[in-house]
Scaffold this motif. Structure first.
Motif, PDB file in Angstrom:
ATOM      1  N   UNK A 197      -6.014 -10.402   9.742  1.00 41.00           N
ATOM      2  CA  UNK A 197      -5.878  -9.031  10.245  1.00 41.00           C
ATOM      3  C   UNK A 197      -4.402  -8.629  10.141  1.00 41.00           C
ATOM      4  N   UNK A 198      -4.009  -8.196   8.967  1.00 38.21           N
ATOM      5  CA  UNK A 198      -2.630  -7.769   8.718  1.00 38.21           C
ATOM      6  C   UNK A 198      -2.635  -6.759   7.581  1.00 38.21           C
ATOM      7  N   UNK A 199      -1.557  -5.987   7.474  1.00 38.21           N
ATOM      8  CA  UNK A 199      -1.441  -4.961   6.433  1.00 38.21           C
ATOM      9  C   UNK A 199      -2.713  -4.106   6.368  1.00 38.21           C
ATOM     10  N   UNK A 200      -3.166  -3.680   7.525  1.00 35.96           N
ATOM     11  CA  UNK A 200      -4.459  -3.009   7.613  1.00 35.96           C
ATOM     12  C   UNK A 200      -4.518  -1.729   6.782  1.00 35.96           C
ATOM     13  N   UNK A 201      -3.515  -0.884   6.915  1.00 40.76           N
ATOM     14  CA  UNK A 201      -3.545   0.387   6.197  1.00 40.76           C
ATOM     15  C   UNK A 201      -3.563   0.171   4.687  1.00 40.76           C
ATOM     16  N   UNK A 202      -2.746  -0.768   4.231  1.00 43.75           N
ATOM     17  CA  UNK A 202      -2.685  -1.049   2.793  1.00 43.75           C
ATOM     18  C   UNK A 202      -4.030  -1.569   2.283  1.00 43.75           C
ATOM     19  N   UNK A 203      -4.593  -2.542   2.981  1.00 42.39           N
ATOM     20  CA  UNK A 203      -5.848  -3.139   2.527  1.00 42.39           C
ATOM     21  C   UNK A 203      -6.996  -2.125   2.539  1.00 42.39           C
ATOM     22  N   UNK A 204      -7.098  -1.357   3.600  1.00 41.78           N
ATOM     23  CA  UNK A 204      -8.189  -0.403   3.707  1.00 41.78           C
ATOM     24  C   UNK A 204      -8.048   0.728   2.696  1.00 41.78           C
ATOM     25  N   UNK A 205      -6.824   1.179   2.471  1.00 42.29           N
ATOM     26  CA  UNK A 205      -6.598   2.210   1.458  1.00 42.29           C
ATOM     27  C   UNK A 205      -6.935   1.688   0.075  1.00 42.29           C
TER      28      UNK A 205
END
Length: 239
Positions: A197-205
């Motif tokens: 659970x890290x770099x959430x915005x990057x991964x989801x985008x």
């Protein structure tokens, strides 16, 4: 000077009469019986607790008071009982001039259903919430996560809840091992390896961009795994 004193005395008398009338009116109001109950669920699209159930809670407080008279000092006791209910986030109780006891209710908002020796919800504040017999919320199922580990997955859940596409698309989050999460999506055979659970915005985008492109070229049914754990890359494994 005498005129000034007379004016002050007259003013004091007028103020005294006003305070007396206000106090008398309040006293008369407090002697009125509660005529009826009114409950307003501020978000009635999801009924975790019904208006009838809220009315029952209010009636229990009225009975415990020994009478059903209008009393402004008792409003806090109504709100305390309502706010202690597992389905209610906050409440506001008040009387109308015609003796109606009203309550406005904000219900708690689930963002996940947790499977851990049974089922319960995790709400928008990151707190455990029991299931409701009145309504089943359509939220992702979280498994493999103990109660003391929910704070780890909570940031991902809040981002999913805030995104219309992800909220409809992601149906389950499973913890496979330490710092390794897998997502299940609606209507597709592949799994999404999210990693930690890290770099959430990057991964989801990155995933949303990939999904729309693969959907455009009709490639989604060719994959069995989508890997998001490698920074800016989306790595796909075909069937």
């Amino acid at each position: 000077m005498k005129l000034f004193k007379l004016h002050n005395i007259r003013l004091i008398l007028i103020l005294g009469i006003v305070f007396f009338l206000v106090g008398f009116a309040n006293h008369r109001q407090n002697l009125k019986p509660v005529k009826s109950l009114e409950v307003e669920l501020l978000d009635a699209s999801k009924i975790f607790i019904t208006e009838a159930e809220v009315e029952e809670l209010l009636e229990e407080v009225l009975k415990s008071n020994g009478d059903s008279l209008v009393n402004e000092k008792r409003l806090a006791s109504f709100e305390n009982v309502l706010n202690a209910n597992d389905m209610i986030k906050s409440s506001e109780a008040y009387y109308s001039l015609d003796g109606i006891l009203s309550a406005k209710i904000i219900q708690r908002e689930p963002i996940a259903r947790v499977m851990d020796d049974g089922f319960y919800y995790l709400d928008a504040d990151g707190l455990a919430m029991p299931l409701s017999p009145n309504y089943s919320s359509r939220v992702p199922l979280v498994s493999g996560v103990g109660a003391n580990e929910l704070k780890e997955v909570y940031p991902l859940l809040t981002r999913i809840q805030a995104d219309d596409f992800l909220k409809k698309h992601i149906i389950a989050i499973r913890k496979k091992s330490v710092n390794n999460y897998v997502l299940e999506v609606r209507g597709r055979d592949y799994l999404v390896n999210f990693g930690q659970i890290s770099y959430l915005d990057r991964k989801l985008t990155n995933y949303k961009v990939f999904y729309l492109k693969a959907l455009e070229y009709k490639k989604l049914d060719e994959y069995k795994r989508i890997d998001l754990q490698f920074g800016n890359q989306v790595v796909c494994t075909t069937k």
